[in-house]
Design a protein around this motif. Structure first.
Motif, short mmCIF file in Angstrom:
data_model
loop_
_atom_site.label_atom_id
_atom_site.label_comp_id
_atom_site.label_asym_id
_atom_site.label_seq_id
_atom_site.Cartn_x
_atom_site.Cartn_y
_atom_site.Cartn_z
N MET A 1 0.84 -1.19 0.00
CA MET A 1 0.00 0.00 0.00
C MET A 1 0.88 1.24 0.00
O MET A 1 1.89 1.29 0.69
CB MET A 1 -0.88 -0.06 1.25
N LEU A 2 0.48 2.23 -0.75
CA LEU A 2 1.25 3.47 -0.84
C LEU A 2 0.80 4.45 0.24
O LEU A 2 -0.38 4.57 0.52
CB LEU A 2 1.05 4.12 -2.21
N THR A 3 1.77 5.16 0.80
CA THR A 3 1.44 6.19 1.79
C THR A 3 1.01 7.47 1.06
O THR A 3 1.21 7.61 -0.15
CB THR A 3 2.64 6.50 2.70
N GLY A 4 0.46 8.40 1.82
CA GLY A 4 0.04 9.68 1.24
C GLY A 4 1.19 10.43 0.60
O GLY A 4 1.06 11.01 -0.48
N LYS A 5 2.34 10.41 1.27
CA LYS A 5 3.52 11.10 0.73
C LYS A 5 3.98 10.47 -0.58
O LYS A 5 4.35 11.17 -1.52
CB LYS A 5 4.67 11.06 1.74
N GLN A 6 3.98 9.14 -0.62
CA GLN A 6 4.39 8.44 -1.84
C GLN A 6 3.44 8.76 -2.98
O GLN A 6 3.88 9.01 -4.11
CB GLN A 6 4.43 6.93 -1.60
N ARG A 8 1.56 11.42 -3.35
CA ARG A 8 1.76 12.82 -3.74
C ARG A 8 2.97 12.95 -4.65
O ARG A 8 2.93 13.64 -5.67
CB ARG A 8 1.92 13.67 -2.48
N PHE A 9 4.06 12.28 -4.29
CA PHE A 9 5.28 12.31 -5.09
C PHE A 9 5.03 11.72 -6.49
O PHE A 9 5.43 12.30 -7.50
CB PHE A 9 6.39 11.54 -4.37
N LEU A 10 4.35 10.57 -6.54
CA LEU A 10 4.07 9.92 -7.82
C LEU A 10 3.13 10.76 -8.68
O LEU A 10 3.30 10.85 -9.89
CB LEU A 10 3.49 8.52 -7.59
N ILE A 71 0.78 -4.03 -9.65
CA ILE A 71 0.16 -2.79 -10.13
C ILE A 71 -0.47 -2.07 -8.95
O ILE A 71 -1.26 -2.64 -8.21
CB ILE A 71 -0.93 -3.07 -11.20
N LYS A 72 -0.08 -0.81 -8.79
CA LYS A 72 -0.68 0.01 -7.74
C LYS A 72 -1.35 1.22 -8.39
O LYS A 72 -0.75 1.89 -9.22
CB LYS A 72 0.39 0.48 -6.76
N VAL A 73 -2.60 1.47 -8.02
CA VAL A 73 -3.32 2.63 -8.53
C VAL A 73 -2.96 3.82 -7.66
O VAL A 73 -3.16 3.81 -6.45
CB VAL A 73 -4.85 2.39 -8.52
N VAL A 74 -2.38 4.84 -8.29
CA VAL A 74 -1.96 6.04 -7.57
C VAL A 74 -3.13 7.02 -7.49
O VAL A 74 -3.40 7.60 -6.44
CB VAL A 74 -0.76 6.72 -8.27
N GLN A 75 -3.84 7.18 -8.63
CA GLN A 75 -4.87 8.20 -8.67
C GLN A 75 -5.85 7.91 -9.80
O GLN A 75 -5.47 7.41 -10.86
CB GLN A 75 -4.21 9.56 -8.91
N VAL A 76 -7.12 8.23 -9.57
CA VAL A 76 -8.13 8.23 -10.63
C VAL A 76 -8.65 9.66 -10.68
O VAL A 76 -9.23 10.15 -9.72
CB VAL A 76 -9.29 7.26 -10.34
N ILE A 77 -8.38 10.34 -11.80
CA ILE A 77 -8.81 11.73 -11.92
C ILE A 77 -9.39 11.93 -13.31
O ILE A 77 -8.74 11.63 -14.31
CB ILE A 77 -7.66 12.71 -11.63
#
Length: 84
Positions: A1-6, A8-10, A71-77
């Motif tokens: 699982m990705l943290t909030g900081k990770q 944001r960076f990605l 595969i990690k989903v960073v964002q859906v926008i």
């Protein structure tokens, strides 16, 4: 699982990227998933564009991609999914 900081960076690194894949009326097929996995191995961070004629919901597609190993989903926008 990705943290909030990770995440944001990605997201900041993905800002300038163009979508590598477009998912259209055929939806998310095994072939597309395989191609996305190969692209992630090469580039690590990619964008996927969901076209207007896609029958599947963008969040369903993101969920299916998140279930795949590696595969990690960073964002859906909007109609864009950022993957790591």
């Amino acid at each position: 699982m990705l943290t909030g900081k990770q995440k944001r960076f990605l997201r900041s690194n993905a800002n300038h990227l163009q979508p590598l894949f477009q998912i259209g009326k055929n939806g998310l097929t095994e072939a597309v998933i395989h191609q996305i996995e190969e692209a992630l191995e090469a580039k690590e961070l990619i964008k996927v564009n969901i076209l207007q004629n896609c029958d599947e919901d963008k969040n369903e597609i993101a969920g299916k991609l998140a279930e795949q190993d590696g595969i990690k989903v960073v964002q859906v926008i909007g109609n864009i999914i950022v993957l790591y």
